[in-house]
Design a protein around this motif. Structure first.
Motif, PDB file in Angstrom:
ATOM      1  N   GLY A  61       0.833  -1.197   0.000  1.00  0.00           N
ATOM      2  CA  GLY A  61       0.000   0.000   0.000  1.00  0.00           C
ATOM      3  C   GLY A  61       0.867   1.245   0.000  1.00  0.00           C
ATOM      4  N   MET A  62       0.277   2.340  -0.415  1.00  0.00           N
ATOM      5  CA  MET A  62       0.996   3.607  -0.455  1.00  0.00           C
ATOM      6  C   MET A  62       1.177   4.134   0.964  1.00  0.00           C
ATOM      7  SD  MET A  62       1.748   3.964  -3.547  1.00  0.00           S
ATOM      8  CE  MET A  62       2.302   5.643  -3.658  1.00  0.00           C
ATOM      9  N   PRO A  63       2.293   4.808   1.229  1.00  0.00           N
ATOM     10  CA  PRO A  63       2.546   5.262   2.604  1.00  0.00           C
ATOM     11  C   PRO A  63       1.478   6.210   3.136  1.00  0.00           C
ATOM     12  CG  PRO A  63       4.265   6.017   1.086  1.00  0.00           C
ATOM     13  CD  PRO A  63       3.385   5.113   0.316  1.00  0.00           C
ATOM     14  N   GLU A  64       0.967   7.088   2.277  1.00  0.00           N
ATOM     15  CA  GLU A  64      -0.045   8.041   2.753  1.00  0.00           C
ATOM     16  C   GLU A  64      -1.329   7.349   3.203  1.00  0.00           C
ATOM     17  OE1 GLU A  64      -0.022   8.363  -1.835  1.00  0.00           O
ATOM     18  OE2 GLU A  64       1.425   7.983  -0.244  1.00  0.00           O
ATOM     19  N   GLU A  65      -1.595   6.146   2.682  1.00  0.00           N
ATOM     20  CA  GLU A  65      -2.780   5.400   3.093  1.00  0.00           C
ATOM     21  C   GLU A  65      -2.691   4.935   4.547  1.00  0.00           C
ATOM     22  OE1 GLU A  65      -2.815   2.317   0.168  1.00  0.00           O
ATOM     23  OE2 GLU A  65      -3.734   3.603  -1.353  1.00  0.00           O
ATOM     24  N   ALA A  66      -1.494   4.917   5.104  1.00  0.00           N
ATOM     25  CA  ALA A  66      -1.299   4.494   6.492  1.00  0.00           C
ATOM     26  C   ALA A  66      -1.714   5.581   7.490  1.00  0.00           C
ATOM     27  CB  ALA A  66       0.157   4.099   6.726  1.00  0.00           C
ATOM     28  N   VAL A  67      -2.019   6.771   6.978  1.00  0.00           N
ATOM     29  CA  VAL A  67      -2.477   7.854   7.859  1.00  0.00           C
ATOM     30  C   VAL A  67      -4.004   7.889   7.774  1.00  0.00           C
ATOM     31  CG1 VAL A  67      -2.184  10.269   8.518  1.00  0.00           C
ATOM     32  CG2 VAL A  67      -0.330   9.079   7.336  1.00  0.00           C
ATOM     33  N   GLY A  68      -4.599   6.861   8.334  1.00  0.00           N
ATOM     34  CA  GLY A  68      -6.050   6.715   8.307  1.00  0.00           C
ATOM     35  C   GLY A  68      -6.714   7.481   9.435  1.00  0.00           C
ATOM     36  N   PRO A  69      -8.007   7.291   9.596  1.00  0.00           N
ATOM     37  CA  PRO A  69      -8.778   8.034  10.596  1.00  0.00           C
ATOM     38  C   PRO A  69      -8.245   7.930  12.024  1.00  0.00           C
ATOM     39  CG  PRO A  69     -10.256   6.927   9.087  1.00  0.00           C
ATOM     40  CD  PRO A  69      -8.871   6.452   8.759  1.00  0.00           C
ATOM     41  N   ALA A  70      -7.820   6.751  12.448  1.00  0.00           N
ATOM     42  CA  ALA A  70      -7.317   6.606  13.824  1.00  0.00           C
ATOM     43  C   ALA A  70      -6.028   7.403  14.013  1.00  0.00           C
ATOM     44  CB  ALA A  70      -7.091   5.135  14.155  1.00  0.00           C
ATOM     45  N   LYS A  71      -5.127   7.352  13.029  1.00  0.00           N
ATOM     46  CA  LYS A  71      -3.866   8.086  13.114  1.00  0.00           C
ATOM     47  C   LYS A  71      -4.138   9.594  13.055  1.00  0.00           C
ATOM     48  CE  LYS A  71       0.589   8.396  13.339  1.00  0.00           C
ATOM     49  NZ  LYS A  71       1.293   8.054  14.575  1.00  0.00           N
ATOM     50  N   GLN A  72      -5.061  10.004  12.206  1.00  0.00           N
ATOM     51  CA  GLN A  72      -5.422  11.416  12.123  1.00  0.00           C
ATOM     52  C   GLN A  72      -5.936  11.925  13.469  1.00  0.00           C
ATOM     53  OE1 GLN A  72      -8.148  12.070   8.846  1.00  0.00           O
ATOM     54  NE2 GLN A  72      -6.921  10.771   7.504  1.00  0.00           N
ATOM     55  N   LEU A  73      -6.781  11.133  14.110  1.00  0.00           N
ATOM     56  CA  LEU A  73      -7.308  11.509  15.421  1.00  0.00           C
ATOM     57  C   LEU A  73      -6.182  11.675  16.424  1.00  0.00           C
ATOM     58  CD1 LEU A  73      -9.664  12.037  17.345  1.00  0.00           C
ATOM     59  CD2 LEU A  73      -9.823   9.562  17.678  1.00  0.00           C
ATOM     60  N   LYS A  74      -5.237  10.737  16.444  1.00  0.00           N
ATOM     61  CA  LYS A  74      -4.088  10.825  17.362  1.00  0.00           C
ATOM     62  C   LYS A  74      -3.294  12.101  17.108  1.00  0.00           C
ATOM     63  CE  LYS A  74      -3.765   7.023  19.857  1.00  0.00           C
ATOM     64  NZ  LYS A  74      -3.999   7.139  21.271  1.00  0.00           N
ATOM     65  N   ILE A  75      -3.013  12.398  15.845  1.00  0.00           N
ATOM     66  CA  ILE A  75      -2.242  13.599  15.505  1.00  0.00           C
ATOM     67  C   ILE A  75      -2.979  14.847  15.974  1.00  0.00           C
ATOM     68  CG2 ILE A  75      -1.358  14.997  13.585  1.00  0.00           C
ATOM     69  CD1 ILE A  75      -0.880  12.252  12.113  1.00  0.00           C
ATOM     70  N   CYS A  76      -4.280  14.886  15.790  1.00  0.00           N
ATOM     71  CA  CYS A  76      -5.072  16.044  16.236  1.00  0.00           C
ATOM     72  C   CYS A  76      -5.062  16.175  17.757  1.00  0.00           C
ATOM     73  CB  CYS A  76      -6.496  15.959  15.695  1.00  0.00           C
ATOM     74  SG  CYS A  76      -6.579  16.178  13.901  1.00  0.00           S
ATOM     75  N   GLN A  77      -5.119  15.059  18.461  1.00  0.00           N
ATOM     76  CA  GLN A  77      -5.047  15.104  19.921  1.00  0.00           C
ATOM     77  C   GLN A  77      -3.685  15.622  20.377  1.00  0.00           C
ATOM     78  OE1 GLN A  77      -6.099  10.988  20.636  1.00  0.00           O
ATOM     79  NE2 GLN A  77      -8.199  11.544  21.199  1.00  0.00           N
ATOM     80  N   VAL A  78      -2.629  15.172  19.713  1.00  0.00           N
ATOM     81  CA  VAL A  78      -1.282  15.656  20.043  1.00  0.00           C
ATOM     82  C   VAL A  78      -1.185  17.153  19.741  1.00  0.00           C
ATOM     83  CG1 VAL A  78       1.176  15.467  19.491  1.00  0.00           C
ATOM     84  CG2 VAL A  78      -0.202  13.401  19.730  1.00  0.00           C
ATOM     85  N   SER A  79      -1.774  17.584  18.623  1.00  0.00           N
ATOM     86  CA  SER A  79      -1.723  19.011  18.277  1.00  0.00           C
ATOM     87  C   SER A  79      -2.457  19.857  19.319  1.00  0.00           C
ATOM     88  CB  SER A  79      -2.291  19.259  16.879  1.00  0.00           C
ATOM     89  OG  SER A  79      -3.699  19.209  16.834  1.00  0.00           O
ATOM     90  N   ASP A  80      -3.549  19.338  19.863  1.00  0.00           N
ATOM     91  CA  ASP A  80      -4.256  20.059  20.933  1.00  0.00           C
ATOM     92  C   ASP A  80      -3.337  20.266  22.128  1.00  0.00           C
ATOM     93  OD1 ASP A  80      -6.626  20.171  19.452  1.00  0.00           O
ATOM     94  OD2 ASP A  80      -7.522  18.445  20.476  1.00  0.00           O
ATOM     95  N   TYR A  81      -2.645  19.211  22.515  1.00  0.00           N
ATOM     96  CA  TYR A  81      -1.742  19.296  23.656  1.00  0.00           C
ATOM     97  C   TYR A  81      -0.580  20.243  23.357  1.00  0.00           C
ATOM     98  CZ  TYR A  81       1.234  18.015  27.544  1.00  0.00           C
ATOM     99  OH  TYR A  81       2.010  18.067  28.670  1.00  0.00           O
TER     100      TYR A  81
END
Length: 125
Positions: A61-81
Motif C-alpha cells: 500500500g501507499m505510505p499516505e494510506e497508512a495515515v487513516g482516521p485513527a492516526k489522524q485523530l491521534k495527531i489532532c489530539q497531540v496538536s491540541d496538547y
C-alpha cells in the motif's frame, strides 16, 4: 538497519526537504500521553503538524494510506496538547501535512486532512 533507524532516516530526509521549501522546524518527534507527531513547524504562516510515512515499495500500500482516521485523530489530539503547552503559537492557522516516501519518491501532501476529534474524522486526499 532496524525500523527505528529507518524511520529516523526518512524523517531526516523529510525535514531537509521541508526546510528547502521554506518550512521552519520547531519540534521533532513531539510526544505526549496522547501520542506522537513526527514534525511540528511553521510554513506560510501556519502551525503545521507533519506525519512522515515510508514504504520500500507500494506492494503493502501507499505510505499516505497508512495515515487513516485513527492516526489522524491521534495527531489532532497531540496538536491540541502542543498548542496548550505553547500558547504563544495561538492565533495561527493549523495545518496537517503528510510526507509520503515510497522507494525514492517523496510526496508532500499539504493540508492532507482536517482537524478531527473523537467521532468525527476525514481525509481530504
Amino acid at each position: 538497519m532496524n525500523k527505528r533507524e529507518t524511520g529516523r532516516r526518512y524523517e531526516d530526509e523529510a525535514a531537509a526537504y521541508l526546510e528547502k521549501n521554506g518550512f521552519i522546524i520547531l519540534e521533532r518527534n513531539f510526544r505526549c500521553r496522547q501520542g506522537e507527531v513526527d514534525l511540528v513547524g511553521l510554513h506560510e504562516n501556519c502551525l503545521v503538524f507533519v506525519e512522515v510515512k515510508y514504504r520500500k515499495n507500494a506492494s503493502a500500500g501507499m505510505p499516505e494510506e497508512a495515515v487513516g482516521p485513527a492516526k489522524q485523530l491521534k495527531i489532532c489530539q497531540v496538536s491540541d496538547y502542543y498548542r496548550l503547552m505553547h500558547p504563544h503559537r495561538e492565533g495561527r492557522q493549523i495545518r496537517y501535512d503528510v510526507i509520503a516516501v515510497c522507494g525514492e519518491q517523496l510526496a508532500w501532501y499539504r493540508n492532507a486532512f482536517s482537524y478531527c476529534r473523537k467521532g468525527r474524522v476525514g481525509t481530504s486526499w
